[in-house]
Design an enzyme around this catalytic site. Sequence first.
Site, short mmCIF file in Angstrom:
data_model
loop_
_atom_site.label_atom_id
_atom_site.label_comp_id
_atom_site.label_asym_id
_atom_site.label_seq_id
_atom_site.Cartn_x
_atom_site.Cartn_y
_atom_site.Cartn_z
N SER A 149 69.85 3.86 75.44
CA SER A 149 70.08 5.32 75.37
C SER A 149 71.50 5.71 74.98
CB SER A 149 69.73 5.97 76.71
OG SER A 149 68.35 6.17 76.81
N LYS B 206 71.62 7.43 71.85
CA LYS B 206 71.27 8.86 71.79
C LYS B 206 72.51 9.70 71.54
CE LYS B 206 67.25 8.35 74.79
NZ LYS B 206 66.78 8.29 76.18
N TYR C 79 63.18 5.48 66.34
CA TYR C 79 63.83 5.59 67.66
C TYR C 79 63.97 4.22 68.32
CZ TYR C 79 64.16 6.62 72.67
OH TYR C 79 64.54 6.65 73.99
N TYR D 273 71.12 11.19 83.13
CA TYR D 273 69.78 11.65 83.52
C TYR D 273 69.80 12.41 84.85
CZ TYR D 273 69.46 7.47 80.65
OH TYR D 273 69.69 6.51 79.71
N VAL E 162 69.51 1.86 79.48
CA VAL E 162 68.82 0.90 80.36
C VAL E 162 69.14 -0.56 80.04
CG1 VAL E 162 66.87 2.34 81.07
CG2 VAL E 162 66.69 0.95 78.99
N1 GLN Z 1 64.71 2.87 74.53
C1 GLN Z 1 64.64 3.27 75.90
C2 GLN Z 1 63.43 4.15 76.16
O1 GLN Z 1 63.09 4.96 75.36
C3 GLN Z 1 65.91 3.97 76.25
C4 GLN Z 1 65.90 4.49 77.65
C5 GLN Z 1 67.25 4.43 78.32
O2 GLN Z 1 68.14 3.69 77.93
N2 GLN Z 1 67.36 5.18 79.38
O3 GLN Z 1 62.79 4.05 77.17
#
Ligand code: GLN
Length: 306
Positions: A65, A68, A190, A242, A260
């Site tokens: 993430s 992102k 993605y 989050y 994650v």
């Molecule tokens: N690629 C992961 C997902 O979409 C990213 C989630 C994350 O890092 N929180 O679940």
Amino acid sequence: MTPDYQAILQTIYAEVRPLLSQGRVASYIPQLSTIDPQQFGMAIYCLDGTTYAIGDAEKKFSLQSITKLFALALAFSREGDSIWARVGREPSGNPFNSLVQIEYEKGKPRNPFINAGALVISDILSSRFVQSDIAVLQFARMISGQANVDFDPAVAESERATAHRNYAIAHLMKDFGNLHNPVDLVIDSYCRQCSITMTCTELAQAGSFLAQHGTIPWNDTSILDPSSAKRLNALMLTCGTYDAAGDFAYRVGLPAKSGVGGGILALVPGELAVAVWSPGLDATGNSLAGTYALERFTTLTARSIF
Ligand code: GLN
């Protein structure tokens, strides 16, 4: 006075050791479940070019993430405020992969750092670039100054093959008209984007333009105007970790983005970017030792934004 950052990293490194067995590696992406949780790295990139590093700071890890943030910075720099018609700027208070708000908020995700919002940003980039994942990769190479930054195809494929929840999110948003490209194309892009790997040292360098008001410190390239950089910093603080963003602000007090894979990028605006990686996660999907390390960092250096 500049703190002795190397000594502080050493202190933190010693303090986090007992925590390394407490987190749990992400297992819903099968390829990530094989990572040894006992690893820890941390790196600082000061805006004058000085760097500090400790532990596994030179090992590549899956950014997940954290990408992102790169995708959002790219989309915001190209599309400006029009992106906010399709994605909000409020903390979600729900897990990063939650579906619940999409239904009653009519397909408009709460913010660009939860999965739903990141899928909309991927969609926006897919409408603009031939391949949005390649555009994000090139952007990651530019802001890190590292031409060798790349995808991890095994992680991308592992995530895509098990992406049922992200497919559900994408289909629901498509039904509401907030996904303009085919669902398969957006999910593929993605997953590849999320698989980008970097070391802590590379990640700290990649984040430094956001600590320097939108301009890359080592070559003066303007990525975002200062006002836009300020806004991304604000989103990182309120939404970057989050449903733990409030607790993270309380404990760490810095704009940050987690993933994650166990990485967290945090910014001390006007001074430095700091990246930490430890794969064991807490219940909210943030690195357990990484969050603690950043908490100790701002305590020992008095460098929170507050
Ligand atoms: N690629 C992961 C997902 O979409 C990213 C989630 C994350 O890092 N929180 O679940």
